[in-house]
Design a protein around this motif. Sequence first.
Motif, PDB file in Angstrom:
ATOM      1  N   MET A   1       0.839  -1.195   0.000  1.00 31.77           N
ATOM      2  CA  MET A   1       0.000   0.000   0.000  1.00 31.77           C
ATOM      3  C   MET A   1       0.872   1.244   0.000  1.00 31.77           C
ATOM      4  O   MET A   1       1.796   1.370   0.796  1.00 31.77           O
ATOM      5  N   LEU A   2       0.615   2.170  -0.906  1.00 36.26           N
ATOM      6  CA  LEU A   2       1.396   3.405  -0.979  1.00 36.26           C
ATOM      7  C   LEU A   2       1.110   4.295   0.219  1.00 36.26           C
ATOM      8  O   LEU A   2      -0.024   4.401   0.676  1.00 36.26           O
ATOM      9  N   LYS A   3       2.162   4.923   0.692  1.00 35.07           N
ATOM     10  CA  LYS A   3       1.988   5.872   1.783  1.00 35.07           C
ATOM     11  C   LYS A   3       1.353   7.150   1.247  1.00 35.07           C
ATOM     12  O   LYS A   3       1.711   7.623   0.165  1.00 35.07           O
ATOM     13  N   PRO A   4       0.432   7.760   1.988  1.00 38.22           N
ATOM     14  CA  PRO A   4      -0.084   9.062   1.570  1.00 38.22           C
ATOM     15  C   PRO A   4       1.042  10.089   1.593  1.00 38.22           C
ATOM     16  O   PRO A   4       1.902  10.081   2.469  1.00 38.22           O
ATOM     17  N   LYS A   5       1.022  10.970   0.607  1.00 41.38           N
ATOM     18  CA  LYS A   5       2.136  11.894   0.400  1.00 41.38           C
ATOM     19  C   LYS A   5       1.766  13.305   0.833  1.00 41.38           C
ATOM     20  O   LYS A   5       0.736  13.844   0.441  1.00 41.38           O
ATOM     21  N   VAL A   6       2.658  13.911   1.642  1.00 41.20           N
ATOM     22  CA  VAL A   6       2.497  15.280   2.125  1.00 41.20           C
ATOM     23  C   VAL A   6       3.552  16.151   1.456  1.00 41.20           C
ATOM     24  O   VAL A   6       4.731  15.793   1.414  1.00 41.20           O
ATOM     25  N   CYS A   7       3.128  17.300   0.940  1.00 44.64           N
ATOM     26  CA  CYS A   7       4.056  18.259   0.341  1.00 44.64           C
ATOM     27  C   CYS A   7       3.925  19.581   1.085  1.00 44.64           C
ATOM     28  O   CYS A   7       2.862  20.214   1.063  1.00 44.64           O
ATOM     29  N   MET A   8       4.991  19.987   1.757  1.00 42.61           N
ATOM     30  CA  MET A   8       5.007  21.260   2.474  1.00 42.61           C
ATOM     31  C   MET A   8       5.568  22.347   1.567  1.00 42.61           C
ATOM     32  O   MET A   8       6.606  22.162   0.930  1.00 42.61           O
ATOM     33  N   LEU A   9       4.869  23.487   1.514  1.00 40.09           N
ATOM     34  CA  LEU A   9       5.192  24.569   0.595  1.00 40.09           C
ATOM     35  C   LEU A   9       5.750  25.764   1.363  1.00 40.09           C
ATOM     36  O   LEU A   9       5.101  26.276   2.277  1.00 40.09           O
ATOM     37  N   LYS A  26       8.749  15.537  10.824  1.00 37.76           N
ATOM     38  CA  LYS A  26       9.219  14.289  11.436  1.00 37.76           C
ATOM     39  C   LYS A  26       8.073  13.485  12.026  1.00 37.76           C
ATOM     40  O   LYS A  26       8.062  12.248  11.945  1.00 37.76           O
ATOM     41  N   SER A  27       7.099  14.166  12.611  1.00 34.82           N
ATOM     42  CA  SER A  27       5.948  13.447  13.164  1.00 34.82           C
ATOM     43  C   SER A  27       5.158  12.747  12.071  1.00 34.82           C
ATOM     44  O   SER A  27       4.734  11.598  12.223  1.00 34.82           O
ATOM     45  N   LEU A  28       4.950  13.452  10.967  1.00 34.92           N
ATOM     46  CA  LEU A  28       4.236  12.834   9.850  1.00 34.92           C
ATOM     47  C   LEU A  28       5.007  11.648   9.297  1.00 34.92           C
ATOM     48  O   LEU A  28       4.441  10.583   9.010  1.00 34.92           O
ATOM     49  N   LEU A  29       6.312  11.807   9.144  1.00 34.84           N
ATOM     50  CA  LEU A  29       7.159  10.709   8.658  1.00 34.84           C
ATOM     51  C   LEU A  29       7.050   9.500   9.583  1.00 34.84           C
ATOM     52  O   LEU A  29       6.883   8.348   9.118  1.00 34.84           O
ATOM     53  N   ASN A  30       7.125   9.742  10.889  1.00 37.11           N
ATOM     54  CA  ASN A  30       7.089   8.644  11.862  1.00 37.11           C
ATOM     55  C   ASN A  30       5.720   8.000  11.982  1.00 37.11           C
ATOM     56  O   ASN A  30       5.593   6.916  12.552  1.00 37.11           O
ATOM     57  N   ASN A  31       4.709   8.667  11.439  1.00 40.94           N
ATOM     58  CA  ASN A  31       3.355   8.101  11.480  1.00 40.94           C
ATOM     59  C   ASN A  31       2.892   7.596  10.123  1.00 40.94           C
ATOM     60  O   ASN A  31       1.691   7.467   9.873  1.00 40.94           O
TER      61      ASN A  31
END
Length: 398
Positions: A1-9, A26-31
Amino acid sequence: MLKPKVCMLLCYLPFLDSRIFECEAKSLLNNGYDVTIIAPRKAGLLFDINGAPFNKKFRERVFYYQGIKVVTYDSERRSLNPVSDPLYQLGIKEDADFYHAHELNSFTYGKAIKQDLQQQRNKEVKLIYDSRQLIPDPFPLQINDHTKQQWHKTLLGNLQEADYVITVSNSIKSWYLAMDPMLSVEVIYNAPPLSKHIMNKNTPNDSFVVVHEGNMSRETFEKVIAITEGSNSGTDVEFKIIGGSRYGETFPVPAHLQNRVHIEQWVDYHTLPATMAGADLGLIDLDPTHSLNNMFAMPAKLFSYLNNGIPVVASKCSDIEKFIKTYQCGLVINKRNPAPADYLQVIHHLRQHPEKWAAMGSNARKVMEEVYNWNHMEKRLISIYQSLGSNQMPYLLS
């Protein structure tokens, strides 16, 4: 299953900004999220949290740092037309599930990215605006009314596409809800992870040590000098300034005070607790007279002090005052712009009442342990993402 992707601008902020990188990314990465930060270069170089350029590292246009992808662009290529701007173009290319903007300008690009991905690729993405400040602030005299009106119009247009707004104080949250009661808004404070070891003290030091973390205005620095000079043998005061001036600025300490005013350069985020160890009082000197942002502020330095069990002294700003009085973790001077003599009076009071000083320090640490450290704030952040991504559940790490 692909991880949902977050893009910070980012349009102006450094990618290593503690809220952006150390806490949220880091919190998003660790979750279980895949995280990308798109960050600006100045004159071809990325820059540190104090504005100093990185001359010898982070030279690649795209790289991974501590598991987070960083995509960079030249800020000189900025365009008035969002679709020809490099931040927009790189944001479209990332094809993320969530776009997380940290300034009004990057919020505008996030809006364009969201709309165009929907129109061009029939892709539903979520847009989060992380508003650490009120822009436009209606109070500053140096910004003309026409500019404030244009910024306000831009904000209202952007909010129509926002799926969630994150703020840093309850008053800022109320400000947004007054504009649109239907907005989804959450407060995530600029709080650090709980420090593991703090220095336990029973009484203030013989020489009373006041600490100031982060950017410091020249006006506040001049107060520091005046406070130090105004102290006498009965209330000797030392200052520890962590950070202070930004790159290109200097705050020279008079020769006769160099053994009492100590300036630490900007330090690594994780060494902050050790760097401010031994301090007796944390200084927050904000003048809200012409700044609603200062009136509503809950700055990171507040939580850094509390994290170390250090009582706080602050000028009269609404949210800080309510917090300090609620948790009895410091003293608020009943003036918007206290004079050095006002701060000296607080220091003298605490020297005369060590039991009160000790109780406030204990309360400071307790409130961080129980309510406000980043572990608690992280739960709010992840809850927001999970509420928006019910159709894309995160891949939880084992």
